[in-house]
Design an enzyme around this catalytic site. Structure first.
Site, mmCIF file in Angstrom:
data_model
loop_
_atom_site.group_PDB
_atom_site.id
_atom_site.type_symbol
_atom_site.label_atom_id
_atom_site.label_comp_id
_atom_site.label_asym_id
_atom_site.label_seq_id
_atom_site.Cartn_x
_atom_site.Cartn_y
_atom_site.Cartn_z
ATOM 1 N NE ARG A 58 -26.114 -9.817 -5.890
ATOM 2 C CZ ARG A 58 -25.002 -9.185 -6.264
ATOM 3 N NH1 ARG A 58 -24.497 -9.418 -7.443
ATOM 4 N NH2 ARG A 58 -24.421 -8.331 -5.464
ATOM 5 C CD GLU A 95 -14.667 -6.633 -8.399
ATOM 6 O OE1 GLU A 95 -15.755 -7.222 -8.293
ATOM 7 O OE2 GLU A 95 -14.234 -6.185 -9.469
HETATM 8 P P1 AMP Z 1 -15.698 -11.932 -4.193
HETATM 9 O O1 AMP Z 1 -15.781 -12.180 -2.735
HETATM 10 O O2 AMP Z 1 -14.722 -10.843 -4.538
HETATM 11 O O3 AMP Z 1 -15.464 -13.192 -5.010
HETATM 12 O O4 AMP Z 1 -17.078 -11.309 -4.618
HETATM 13 C C1 AMP Z 1 -18.153 -12.112 -4.788
HETATM 14 C C2 AMP Z 1 -19.429 -11.468 -4.363
HETATM 15 O O5 AMP Z 1 -19.513 -10.060 -4.612
HETATM 16 C C3 AMP Z 1 -20.506 -12.145 -5.146
HETATM 17 O O6 AMP Z 1 -21.364 -12.753 -4.216
HETATM 18 C C4 AMP Z 1 -21.188 -11.072 -5.929
HETATM 19 O O7 AMP Z 1 -22.511 -11.022 -5.493
HETATM 20 C C5 AMP Z 1 -20.495 -9.762 -5.612
HETATM 21 N N1 AMP Z 1 -19.747 -9.182 -6.743
HETATM 22 C C6 AMP Z 1 -18.413 -8.917 -6.785
HETATM 23 N N2 AMP Z 1 -18.061 -8.368 -7.946
HETATM 24 C C7 AMP Z 1 -19.170 -8.284 -8.688
HETATM 25 C C8 AMP Z 1 -19.463 -7.826 -10.013
HETATM 26 N N3 AMP Z 1 -18.496 -7.323 -10.809
HETATM 27 N N4 AMP Z 1 -20.733 -7.917 -10.460
HETATM 28 C C9 AMP Z 1 -21.700 -8.422 -9.652
HETATM 29 N N5 AMP Z 1 -21.499 -8.866 -8.409
HETATM 30 C C10 AMP Z 1 -20.264 -8.802 -7.910
#
Ligand code: AMP
Length: 170
Positions: A58, A95
């Site tokens: 994305r 996550e």
């Molecule tokens: P992080 O590395 O934990 O900051 O996760 C970020 C990436 O995971 C982003 O590029 C999002 O595309 C995806 N992501 C994580 N959590 C969500 C969520 N609750 N909704 C949508 N995309 C998420």
């Protein structure tokens, strides 16, 4: 414009307990998409960025139009096995689940001022990994831009010292 009007919350996707923030209504609306890209472009212009990086996948949708509007170069950071030439790689926790990101070894030139753009800041792991790739390649990360920040996950604590722009918070 309240960008939150264009985000759909999808409970329990892709796994139970995750409140997935679906950006497709936002990017599907010409006015909202343009406004979002322009705000992130202005942020990047103010930081005098000459390269924009978007993490797979994305980050491509948002980072590439920002780079184009800025007349900056775009660098894809991708999952393993996608980039055809020599890469540097970094492993990290998401996550939900684990991930590895790769970037072409020669993508960053000396003196490059890099803004990293992604759809959403959750734990900050993706952004931290991308910063590590850029800095290992000799680039300077001048800012980080997101459409959405999930405030409770406190991803910012991993990103201290970098200017951050977010278009909406949950
Ligand atoms: P992080 O590395 O934990 O900051 O996760 C970020 C990436 O995971 C982003 O590029 C999002 O595309 C995806 N992501 C994580 N959590 C969500 C969520 N609750 N909704 C949508 N995309 C998420």
């Amino acid at each position: 414009m309240d960008f939150r009007d264009y985000i759909t919350n999808v409970p329990d996707f892709p796994i139970p307990g995750i409140q997935f923030k679906d950006i497709t209504p936002l990017i599907g609306d010409g006015e909202a998409f343009h406004q979002a890209i322009m705000e992130l472009t202005q942020f990047s212009a103010d930081l005098k960025a000459n390269k924009v990086i978007g993490p797979d996948a994305r980050g491509f949708i948002i980072g590439a139009p920002v780079a184009c509007a800025l007349k900056a170069g775009f660098i894809p950071v991708r999952k393993p096995g996608k980039l055809p030439r020599e890469v540097i790689r970094y492993d990290y926790e998401l996550e939900y689940g684990k991930n590895t990101l790769c970037m072409h070894k020669d993508a960053i030139k000396k003196g490059d001022r890099v803004v990293i753009i992604d759809d959403l800041l959750a734990t900050g792991g993706t952004m931290e990994a991308t910063i590590k790739l850029v800095e290992a390649a000799g680039g300077k990360v001048v800012g980080l831009g997101f459409m959405i920040e999930l405030v409770e996950l406190n991803g910012r604590k991993k990103l201290k010292g970098y200017p951050i722009k977010v278009l909406m918070q949950y």
